[in-house]
Design an enzyme around this catalytic site. Structure first.
Site, PDB file in Angstrom:
ATOM      1  N   ASP A   1       0.800  -1.220   0.000  1.00  0.00           N
ATOM      2  CA  ASP A   1       0.000   0.000   0.000  1.00  0.00           C
ATOM      3  C   ASP A   1       0.831   1.268   0.000  1.00  0.00           C
ATOM      4  O   ASP A   1       0.274   2.369   0.024  1.00  0.00           O
ATOM      5  CB  ASP A   1      -0.956  -0.005   1.194  1.00  0.00           C
ATOM      6  CG  ASP A   1      -2.120  -0.953   0.984  1.00  0.00           C
ATOM      7  OD1 ASP A   1      -2.686  -0.945  -0.125  1.00  0.00           O
ATOM      8  OD2 ASP A   1      -2.454  -1.704   1.916  1.00  0.00           O
TER       9      ASP A   1
ATOM     10  N   ASP B   1      -7.257  -4.897  -4.420  1.00  0.00           N
ATOM     11  CA  ASP B   1      -6.851  -3.538  -4.070  1.00  0.00           C
ATOM     12  C   ASP B   1      -5.491  -3.177  -4.679  1.00  0.00           C
ATOM     13  O   ASP B   1      -5.214  -2.013  -4.966  1.00  0.00           O
ATOM     14  CB  ASP B   1      -6.743  -3.360  -2.561  1.00  0.00           C
ATOM     15  CG  ASP B   1      -7.851  -4.012  -1.761  1.00  0.00           C
ATOM     16  OD1 ASP B   1      -8.309  -5.101  -2.157  1.00  0.00           O
ATOM     17  OD2 ASP B   1      -8.237  -3.469  -0.710  1.00  0.00           O
TER      18      ASP B   1
END
Length: 429
Positions: free
Chosen positions: A149, A207
């Site tokens: 991320d 994601d």
């Protein structure tokens, strides 16, 4: 002519024609909702920046609680499913309070990114000052090896800083972070590893498609095609293994060391076979970005197929999706404004790549934005723990951030507003 340049040239020409068509329909539209939304966003962000000034923290959400029996009914499971919940039910006196996070939280880049967008949309210099301040807090993340991320964390903060206030330091941070992210890529598997926890051998989540933008950006800035090659390989492998025949996606695909699939699951959705709403949003956004950066029609076709599935499967009457497309619908079924904001942003960009069908995606996104800008979802100034939007859902199966504001809902809402205004006002992006 270079195929990528030719695709870009054709896309620009299509955008100009599309913008002209849309502008005539929007010029006389009542856009008081836009002004009100941007005014609210600027107020909320400035208030929160002041509240957290000097703490080294970012706003993530507001504290919310949950009823175990209700969550079990949404999952259509026995409530014992929550024995291993990641998030405990908070004391009542904490409900509604601002819940900040540190810079290594996966969401840490969204607040500075929102400040950059709000500055761009309003021209308020104080928001730029806050954007610089909160972006600089993330400087150590460029070497953080513990999460995929970092694409979100640096792409949304330093990435927008590069657009609006470029300098060599910003460029170097983006490229250095891309090096760190690339270290999580396994050439034998063909994907960037997502999580370093859990029962999976090599988990990759949908994601992760969102973090490829950082690699594309690093290739452009550095001239090194290696980052782009990793991004393309990840997108192709994900396309092959993450999607069902109807173009809904699983949340998690875990690979064995030889590159074969170990298991497919939906960790934050209703069940492994359900269509978790935000996961579908990540998918359409990610493949739209991949087409923008590569000109490969495979990616455009994938984005269009996911978008069409979303328009067919989203049963919410106001288009703000329920937390899972397969959730049992009651008056209390949680919505996910974050999924709606991501969808809106992706659909607006997608509309510029498919001029023959672009209007339907643009109109769908505009309707989402108008709903998010209504009293039902847009916070009143000084409320909602300083966040812009209400009614998002983080992870219902884990009792986490249910019917709550979320910093990434605010970020993609503002990004979508910027993309909407660029087209509706006929400006050149």
């Amino acid at each position: 002519m270079n195929r990528h340049f030719e695709t870009k040239l054709n896309s620009c020409a299509a955008l100009l024609l599309f913008s002209a068509a849309i502008f005539s329909s929007c010029a006389n539209d009542d856009e008081a909702w836009v002004s009100r939304a941007l005014d609210t966003a600027a107020y909320q962000l400035d208030m929160t920046a002041g509240e957290l000034d000097g703490t080294g923290m970012m706003p993530r959400t507001a504290v919310t609680g949950y009823d175990v029996d209700f969550l079990a009914s949404q999952l259509e499971k026995d409530k014992s499913a929550f024995v291993d919940s990641l998030v405990s039910n908070p004391p009542a006196e904490n409900l509604g309070r601002l819940k900040p996070c540190g810079i290594i939280d996966w969401t840490s880049g969204f607040f500075p990114g929102s400040l950059w967008y709000a500055y761009e949309l309003t021209g308020k210099e104080n928001l730029k000052e806050e954007a610089v301040k909160y972006t600089n807090l993330l400087y150590p993340i460029r070497k953080f090896e513990g999460s995929h991320d970092i694409g979100f964390m640096i792409g949304c903060s330093y990435g927008n800083a590069w657009r609006l206030s470029p300098d060599d330091t910003v460029k170097n941070v983006i490229v250095e972070t891309a090096n760190t992210l690339s270290s999580r890529f396994d050439d034998g598997i063909g994907c960037i590893r997502s999580w370093d926890f859990g029962p999976w051998n090599y988990p990759v989540i949908i994601d992760n498609m969102m973090n490829l933008d950082l690699l594309f950006m690093a290739s452009r800035l550095s001239g090194d095609p290696g980052y782009k090659q990793i991004a393309v390989r990840h997108a192709l492998t994900t396309m092959q293994n993450h999607f069902r025949p109807d173009f809904t996606s699983w949340h998690v695909v875990s690979y064995l060391d030889d590159g074969s699939v170990e298991k497919r699951q939906t960790h934050q959705g209703k069940n492994d076979d359900s269509a978790w709403s935000r996961g579908q949003a990540w998918g359409v956004y990610g493949y739209t970005s991949c087409f923008r950066e590569t000109g490969d029609s495979l990616f455009l076709k994938q984005a269009v197929n996911i978008a069409d599935m979303i328009m067919e499967r989203n049963a919410a009457p106001d288009l703000i999706p329920y937390w899972d497309f397969d959730a049992p619908v009651t008056d209390d079924t949680p919505r996910d404004a974050s999924a709606a904001a991501v969808m809106a942003s992706a659909f607006i960009e997608l509309s510029t790549f498919v001029p023959e069908d672009g209007e339907k995606y643009f109109v769908y996104a505009k309707n989402i934005l108008k709903t998010l800008s209504s009293d039902a979802y847009l916070a009143e100034k000084g409320t909602n723990a300083g966040f812009i939007l209400k009614h998002s859902t983080g992870s219902l199966p884990h009792g986490s951030e249910i019917d709550a504001p979320l910093n990434y809902a605010d970020y993609y809402y503002l990004e979508a507003m910027k993309r909407y205004l660029d087209i509706s006002r006929g400006s050149d992006r």
